[in-house]
Scaffold this motif. Structure first.
Motif, PDB file in Angstrom:
ATOM      1  N   VAL A 163      -6.344   8.584 -15.644  1.00 22.93           N
ATOM      2  CA  VAL A 163      -7.327   8.257 -14.845  1.00 22.93           C
ATOM      3  C   VAL A 163      -6.941   7.921 -13.480  1.00 22.93           C
ATOM      4  CG1 VAL A 163      -8.795   7.466 -16.779  1.00 22.93           C
ATOM      5  CG2 VAL A 163      -7.442   5.943 -15.181  1.00 22.93           C
ATOM      6  N   ALA A 164      -7.586   8.265 -12.377  1.00 31.34           N
ATOM      7  CA  ALA A 164      -7.492   7.921 -11.011  1.00 31.34           C
ATOM      8  C   ALA A 164      -8.426   7.197 -10.699  1.00 31.34           C
ATOM      9  CB  ALA A 164      -7.321   9.308 -10.194  1.00 31.34           C
ATOM     10  N   HIS A 165      -7.993   5.862 -10.128  1.00 30.41           N
ATOM     11  CA  HIS A 165      -8.792   4.931  -9.778  1.00 30.41           C
ATOM     12  C   HIS A 165      -8.679   4.351  -8.634  1.00 30.41           C
ATOM     13  CE1 HIS A 165     -10.035   0.653  -9.630  1.00 30.41           C
ATOM     14  NE2 HIS A 165     -10.942   0.763 -10.271  1.00 30.41           N
ATOM     15  N   ARG A 166      -9.793   4.222  -7.560  1.00 30.34           N
ATOM     16  CA  ARG A 166      -9.474   3.945  -6.217  1.00 30.34           C
ATOM     17  C   ARG A 166      -9.667   2.266  -5.987  1.00 30.34           C
ATOM     18  NH1 ARG A 166     -14.302   5.594  -2.986  1.00 30.34           N
ATOM     19  NH2 ARG A 166     -13.569   7.595  -3.435  1.00 30.34           N
ATOM     20  N   MET A 167      -8.445   1.812  -5.447  1.00 23.93           N
ATOM     21  CA  MET A 167      -8.145   0.563  -5.165  1.00 23.93           C
ATOM     22  C   MET A 167      -9.145   0.067  -4.237  1.00 23.93           C
ATOM     23  SD  MET A 167      -4.597  -0.977  -3.178  1.00 23.93           S
ATOM     24  CE  MET A 167      -3.634  -0.450  -4.256  1.00 23.93           C
TER      25      MET A 167
ATOM     26  N   LEU B   4     -13.142   8.261   5.636  1.00 22.76           N
ATOM     27  CA  LEU B   4     -12.139   7.846   4.773  1.00 22.76           C
ATOM     28  C   LEU B   4     -12.350   6.320   4.384  1.00 22.76           C
ATOM     29  CD1 LEU B   4      -9.532   8.154   3.038  1.00 22.76           C
ATOM     30  CD2 LEU B   4      -8.344   7.026   5.258  1.00 22.76           C
ATOM     31  N   MET B   5     -12.885   5.418   5.525  1.00 19.20           N
ATOM     32  CA  MET B   5     -13.140   4.127   5.375  1.00 19.20           C
ATOM     33  C   MET B   5     -14.293   3.913   4.329  1.00 19.20           C
ATOM     34  SD  MET B   5     -11.245   2.027   6.716  1.00 19.20           S
ATOM     35  CE  MET B   5      -9.648   2.047   7.803  1.00 19.20           C
ATOM     36  N   ARG B   6     -15.402   4.884   4.656  1.00 20.53           N
ATOM     37  CA  ARG B   6     -16.707   4.708   4.173  1.00 20.53           C
ATOM     38  C   ARG B   6     -16.447   5.011   2.405  1.00 20.53           C
ATOM     39  NH1 ARG B   6     -18.989   7.042   8.734  1.00 20.53           N
ATOM     40  NH2 ARG B   6     -18.836   8.899   8.211  1.00 20.53           N
ATOM     41  N   ARG B   7     -15.337   5.699   1.967  1.00 19.08           N
ATOM     42  CA  ARG B   7     -15.130   5.786   0.687  1.00 19.08           C
ATOM     43  C   ARG B   7     -14.743   4.605  -0.064  1.00 19.08           C
ATOM     44  NH1 ARG B   7     -11.239  10.911   0.551  1.00 19.08           N
ATOM     45  NH2 ARG B   7     -11.138  10.400  -1.683  1.00 19.08           N
ATOM     46  N   HIS B   8     -14.574   3.376   0.637  1.00 22.62           N
ATOM     47  CA  HIS B   8     -14.190   2.079   0.329  1.00 22.62           C
ATOM     48  C   HIS B   8     -15.299   1.129   0.387  1.00 22.62           C
ATOM     49  CE1 HIS B   8      -9.868   2.643  -0.615  1.00 22.62           C
ATOM     50  NE2 HIS B   8     -10.003   3.346   0.276  1.00 22.62           N
ATOM     51  N   SER B   9     -15.368  -0.167  -0.170  1.00 22.83           N
ATOM     52  CA  SER B   9     -16.505  -0.883  -0.089  1.00 22.83           C
ATOM     53  C   SER B   9     -16.589  -1.422   1.496  1.00 22.83           C
ATOM     54  CB  SER B   9     -16.168  -2.344  -0.948  1.00 22.83           C
ATOM     55  OG  SER B   9     -15.061  -2.866  -0.281  1.00 22.83           O
ATOM     56  N   PRO B  10     -17.692  -1.816   1.639  1.00 17.52           N
ATOM     57  CA  PRO B  10     -17.813  -2.152   3.432  1.00 17.52           C
ATOM     58  C   PRO B  10     -16.737  -3.284   4.022  1.00 17.52           C
ATOM     59  CG  PRO B  10     -20.048  -2.113   2.266  1.00 17.52           C
ATOM     60  CD  PRO B  10     -18.944  -1.894   0.977  1.00 17.52           C
ATOM     61  N   SER B  11     -16.482  -4.067   3.144  1.00 19.37           N
ATOM     62  CA  SER B  11     -15.305  -5.127   3.583  1.00 19.37           C
ATOM     63  C   SER B  11     -14.208  -4.460   3.948  1.00 19.37           C
ATOM     64  CB  SER B  11     -15.066  -6.033   2.398  1.00 19.37           C
ATOM     65  OG  SER B  11     -14.462  -5.277   1.439  1.00 19.37           O
TER      66      SER B  11
ATOM     67  N   VAL C 276     -10.473 -13.922  -0.899  1.00 21.10           N
ATOM     68  CA  VAL C 276     -10.238 -12.927  -1.888  1.00 21.10           C
ATOM     69  C   VAL C 276     -10.953 -11.726  -1.708  1.00 21.10           C
ATOM     70  CG1 VAL C 276     -10.794 -12.251  -4.348  1.00 21.10           C
ATOM     71  CG2 VAL C 276     -10.606 -14.920  -3.720  1.00 21.10           C
ATOM     72  N   ALA C 277     -11.940 -11.540  -1.113  1.00 20.20           N
ATOM     73  CA  ALA C 277     -12.456 -10.254  -0.691  1.00 20.20           C
ATOM     74  C   ALA C 277     -11.633  -9.671   0.363  1.00 20.20           C
ATOM     75  CB  ALA C 277     -13.665 -10.427  -0.195  1.00 20.20           C
ATOM     76  N   VAL C 278     -11.126 -10.530   1.388  1.00 22.69           N
ATOM     77  CA  VAL C 278     -10.390 -10.072   2.701  1.00 22.69           C
ATOM     78  C   VAL C 278      -8.864  -9.843   2.085  1.00 22.69           C
ATOM     79  CG1 VAL C 278      -9.167 -11.019   4.550  1.00 22.69           C
ATOM     80  CG2 VAL C 278     -11.661 -11.481   4.333  1.00 22.69           C
ATOM     81  N   ALA C 279      -8.594 -10.740   1.427  1.00 24.79           N
ATOM     82  CA  ALA C 279      -7.150 -10.197   0.516  1.00 24.79           C
ATOM     83  C   ALA C 279      -7.058  -8.953   0.047  1.00 24.79           C
ATOM     84  CB  ALA C 279      -6.447 -11.344  -0.270  1.00 24.79           C
ATOM     85  N   GLY C 280      -8.331  -8.514  -0.702  1.00 23.42           N
ATOM     86  CA  GLY C 280      -8.385  -7.216  -1.415  1.00 23.42           C
ATOM     87  C   GLY C 280      -8.387  -6.220  -0.445  1.00 23.42           C
ATOM     88  N   ALA C 281      -9.242  -6.333   0.654  1.00 25.83           N
ATOM     89  CA  ALA C 281      -9.221  -5.288   1.803  1.00 25.83           C
ATOM     90  C   ALA C 281      -8.092  -5.133   2.477  1.00 25.83           C
ATOM     91  CB  ALA C 281     -10.508  -5.605   2.696  1.00 25.83           C
ATOM     92  N   VAL C 282      -7.190  -6.181   2.766  1.00 17.31           N
ATOM     93  CA  VAL C 282      -6.146  -5.905   3.449  1.00 17.31           C
ATOM     94  C   VAL C 282      -5.123  -5.213   2.508  1.00 17.31           C
ATOM     95  CG1 VAL C 282      -4.040  -7.264   4.148  1.00 17.31           C
ATOM     96  CG2 VAL C 282      -6.204  -7.970   4.764  1.00 17.31           C
TER      97      VAL C 282
END
Length: 953
Positions: free
Chosen positions: A179-183, A283-290, A319-325
């Motif tokens: 499977v391919a999973h988006r970080m 590209l950015m919109r394929r991720h979460s808004p954060s 936690v959310a910021v660290a994930g986005a970084v």
């Protein structure tokens, strides 16, 4: 868009996928999770695995999920299994869907001609999940099955449940799963991915952005042309090596028709900016808004060091910021941090366009407020406030004033002016406005001396004596720089008359500041003012103001060459009660500078240690640069060339391009590099130093002299003579013609001798010798005598060179001694005195090798060979191979001292200690400190009679 099926720089990932295929062919089960941010190439890896599996004879079933189909029950499972069911004949299909799998008919309902997908919106979950699992098992009975699902994070809930169910039962099947999973996706830690990661032997692949070389290969394949380094560097930095952005850029480049060459860099930058503006948000919109929010915030702030600050500004938990970084780092859109920043300004522009100017200012304002609460520096907060709108907040004014003062301390007047102008816009309280405006006028006259009229008005309107005392020297400096030195002196005298007799300390400080300002342009003018005003008489050094004035007078005496004895007396009085916590650090710097040029090297070394121990690191960069430059010169004279180089480089780093002592620091670096034999690096440093216009400050003359030395080594005699003549013109016109600072005459004399004009060369050498005797320091006289000896022959040459050596042997100036002894040895041999020549040349060789002065060591070695001696090269191993410096460092290290303690003890740089210890370990054949103590205590064998020990202190 250009479709580039490529897996560049994915060797490890391809090996893992290939092993999964091999394991599947053997009937085993294999699992792979390809995880990464959008655009990093996950789909390309799955596509490669599918093709490789087909080529190896596997049954490969694929699905690609999308967010729009999340509401379709079993949408991903249907994509996987439907082709296999469709491909089966009626009998085989009936067999596949019989028994337990029969309830799959609610998902797959075949009729005579085709398979119709059920539209029942509410199937019973577990029976159908199990039935679909049995269907997969039956497909795997025919041949091992490889299931590949791209973008699994977008799979519908029932498909994820089925895949999780399947994952737990893989050991008993002949099914492999990739499977391919988006970080950073919303379902990043769902049950399916967690289950797959725990499977024994799971291949967890996290492809990275492409390296510069990989990105260049990618683009060259796509564009069909070889890229120049500047072009592929631009493209790599602008895309961060993200394959999606690279592909989009390749497509835009092809459609534009712009030649992808260095000559078109400006047009290419504009095209890349437009391409990023369009594709980066996609590209950015394929991720979460954060993710987009964090990226945009860093684009606004330019550089973020603190995760807490980023969290506070974007209003998300850490936690959310660290994930986005993490997502942005893996996507190549953040430089790995902390600090975090974008890889190229074009990326920042694309993100800022999404944010908008108004939101950007709001983010900066919020960041400034947060940074203050988190204890950020005034400079960091001030930089943010420069791009915000005024809000009338008092704390902002205070921060901007503090940032401006720090900029003024490092002599960065342009930046200070920006801070002060912004503080006036906030606006400040009326009580603070006048002082801020006055400091703004100070910064203006330093960046544009013609603005002196406004500062003159500020001085006239200022009623507070202390504030006037702050303003007057800057106005005097501006007048001096614009050719109105007499007016400056009159201004200083007028203000001195205003100082009450009870406040002599202010008078001393004013005199000292005035002398320094006049020295900036012409020590001759300073000398005239001192003489006319009887400045400095009757000082005993009992107060900080007196000590500051005494140190300034010692500097002035040194520059003008009035006599080293006088300079030393002034310096000793300044240092006699010197107290770094209460005295200006400049007092120590100027007084020690006088000791250094008077050849009081031991005293200078001791006082530099005192400065370092009393907070030199907390001083403004300008002052630290001056002190480090002087320490570099001291290390050079002591024969410690590596410390000289390290200290000089640090001094250059501290001095920005418009600071007055940068040329002096660069000169020390060039001198050390020439003595070490690194001509290319000396050339680079010299070229960099002269990128700025040559100013009037006295520190330019040593740099001109050092460039002349470099040009001599390069064989550019006429250019070198031009530099020396310019050096001489400046020194004579300014009145600071002390050969201890820059012996331009003796160097020029050698060039005239090279051209055959011995008369001119001898005249210049004798003139310099007269000035040197007037100054009176042994090293300065020896330098002139050495050149005079080289220009003459016979007894006169031997007499001059012998006197030079005798003078230098009374000092610790080992580098100069090594040169003089080499010259004397050659002169002795030419005079037929072979044995004395050999003794001197062996001494010179030992001195040169101890200092690592390779060109000089080679000259002494060749001179020894010419005498018929057979000198042995310095031993390369064992205790006797150690120089005196290496031996001392090794002994201290063996006693347990740290590198920093050794550096402080020997007054050298820590990196120099590391350099010498590395050589010690190699020569002694030990791995490190553990065996050093035992090795250093071994009994020493006597040195051979023809190998005298080095003479370094």
């Amino acid at each position: 868009m250009v479709i580039i099926v490529t897996v560049l720089e994915r060797a490890a990932e391809l090996d893992a996928l290939a092993s999964m295929v091999r394991e599947s062919l053997g009937g085993g089960r294999a699992v792979a999770v390809v995880e990464g941010p959008a655009g990093v190439g996950k789909s390309a890896l799955l596509a490669w695995a599918a093709q490789h599996g087909h080529d190896q004879g596997l049954t490969v079933l694929q699905a690609s999920c999308c967010a729009e189909e999340r509401g379709l029950p079993f949408g991903a499972v249907r994509q996987l299994l439907e082709p296999a069911v469709l491909a089966a004949g009626p009998d085989e299909r009936a067999s596949l869907l019989s028994g337990v799998a029969e309830c799959c008919r609610r998902v797959f309902e075949p009729d005579a001609d085709h398979v119709r997908i059920s539209t029942d919106p509410s199937p019973t979950s577990f029976p159908q999940i199990h039935a679909l699992f049995m269907l997969a098992l039956r497909l795997a009975e025919r041949a091992p099955l490889l299931l590949l699902i791209d973008d699994v994070h977008d799979a519908d809930p029932l498909s994820r449940q089925w895949l999780t169910y399947l994952a737990r039962r893989l050991p008993s099947s002949r099914i492999s799963l990739g499977v391919a999973h988006r970080m950073g996706a919303n379902s990043a830690e769902d049950t399916l991915v967690a289950e797959l990661r725990t499977q024994p032997g799971c291949r967890w692949l996290r492809p990275s952005p492409l390296s510069p070389r990989g990105a260049a290969d990618w683009l060259e394949d796509a564009l069909g042309t070889e890229l120049e380094p500047e072009v592929h560097s631009l493209c790599r930095r602008a895309t961060g090596g993200n394959p999606y952005v690279l592909g989009a850029l390749a497509d835009d480049l092809l459609r534009s028709g712009i030649p992808v060459v260095r000559a078109e860099l400006l047009r290419l930058e504009a095209l890349i900016a437009r391409s990023l503006m369009h594709h980066l948000p996609v590209l950015m919109r394929r991720h979460s808004p954060s993710v987009l929010k964090v990226a945009a915030t860093v684009a606004v702030l330019k550089r973020v060091r603190d995760m807490a600050l980023l969290s506070d500004v974007v209003r998300l938990d850490q936690v959310a910021v660290a994930g986005a970084v993490t997502v942005l780092e893996h996507a190549g859109l953040f430089e790995p941090g902390p600090p975090w920043q974008l890889p190229h300004p074009l990326v920042a522009e694309a993100l800022l366009a999404q944010v908008g100017e108004a939101v950007g200012k709001q983010l900066r304002a919020q960041a400034a407020s947060s940074l203050v609460a988190l204890g950020g520096s005034d400079t960091e907060v001030g930089d943010l406030l420069l791009a915000t709108e005024p809000e009338g907040l008092p704390w902002r004014v205070q921060v901007l004033r503090a940032a401006a003062q720090q900029a003024m301390d490092r002599f960065d007047m342009r930046t200070a002016r920006e801070y002060l102008a912004r503080a006036l816009r906030e606006p400040p309280a009326e009580a603070d406005r006048a002082q801020i405006l006055a400091r703004l006028r100070i910064t203006e006259v330093h960046t544009n001396p013609a603005a002196a009229d406004r500062l003159r008005t500020a001085v006239a309107e200022e009623a507070e004596p202390a504030e006037r005392a702050r303003l007057v020297p800057h106005l005097a400096g501006a007048l001096t720089r614009t050719g109105h030195a007499e007016e400056a002196i009159g201004l200083l005298d007028a203000f001195a008359a205003e100082i009450p007799e009870a406040d002599q300390e202010s008078l001393y400080r004013l005199w000292a500041q005035g002398i320094l300002l006049l020295l900036e342009q012409s020590p001759m003018l300073a000398d005239m003012w001192i003489t006319r005003g009887s400045i400095g008489q009757g000082l005993n050094g009992h107060t900080p103001g007196q000590r500051f004035l005494l140190a300034t007078l010692a500097l002035q005496t040194t520059l003008t060459g009035r006599g080293s004895h006088t300079a030393v007396i002034l310096a000793e009085h300044a240092l006699g009660r010197f107290d770094p916590p209460t005295d200006p650090m400049l007092t120590g710097a100027f007084a020690i500078m006088a000791l250094l040029h008077a050849d009081r090297l031991k005293e200078a070394a001791r006082w530099y240690k005192e400065l370092i121990a009393n907070g030199l690191e907390r001083q403004p960069p300008l002052l630290r640069s001056l002190v480090l430059s002087q320490r570099a010169k001291l290390a050079f004279r002591l024969g410690d060339l590596h410390s000289a180089l390290e200290l000089g480089r640090e001094a250059v780093t501290l001095a920005s391009a418009d600071q007055r002592y940068r040329p002096y620091a660069a000169a020390q670096v060039v001198h050390a590099l020439l003595e070490l034999g690194d001509i290319p690096e000396a050339t680079r440093v010299c070229r960099s130093a002269f990128e700025e216009p040559v100013g009037n400050h006295w520190s330019w003359t040593p740099l001109l002299a050092s460039r002349a030395q470099l040009r001599l080594v390069q064989g550019q005699h006429e250019a070198a003579l031009g530099d020396l003549e310019e050096c001489g013109r400046r020194q004579v016109a300014g009145g600071y013609d002390n050969p201890a600072m820059a012996p331009w005459r003796s160097q020029a004399a050698l060039i005239h001798g090279h051209f055959g004009d011995l008369a001119t060369g001898t005249r210049l050498a004798r003139e310099e010798l007269e000035l040197a005797r007037k100054w009176g320091s042994p090293r300065t006289m020896a330098a002139s005598l050495r050149v005079l000896g080289m220009l003459t022959t016979g007894p006169s040459a031997l007499e001059a060179l012998s006197e030079a050596v005798t003078l230098l042997e009374t000092t610790q100036a080992r580098t100069d001694l090594a040169h003089a002894v080499t010259d004397l040895g050659q002169a002795l041999y030419e005079a037929g005195q072979t044995e004395p020549a050999r003794a001197r040349l062996r001494q010179a060789l030992a001195l040169a090798e101890a200092s690592c002065a390779q060109p000089l060591a080679e000259r002494a070695f060749q001179a020894l060979l010419a005498t018929g001696a057979r000198p042995r090269r310095k031993r390369q191993s064992g205790i006797h191979a150690l120089t005196d410096r290496e031996r001392r460092i090794a002994v201290l290290a063996a006693e347990g001292m740290t590198n920093q303690q050794i550096a402080a003890e020997l007054f050298i740089a820590r990196r120099t200690v590391e350099f010498h210890l590395t050589r010690v370990y190699r020569k002694l054949g030990v791995d490190g400190r553990a065996n050093l103590a035992e090795t250093m205590t071994e009994p020493e064998q006597p040195l051979p009679q023809n190998s005298p020990a080095p003479l370094l202190p």
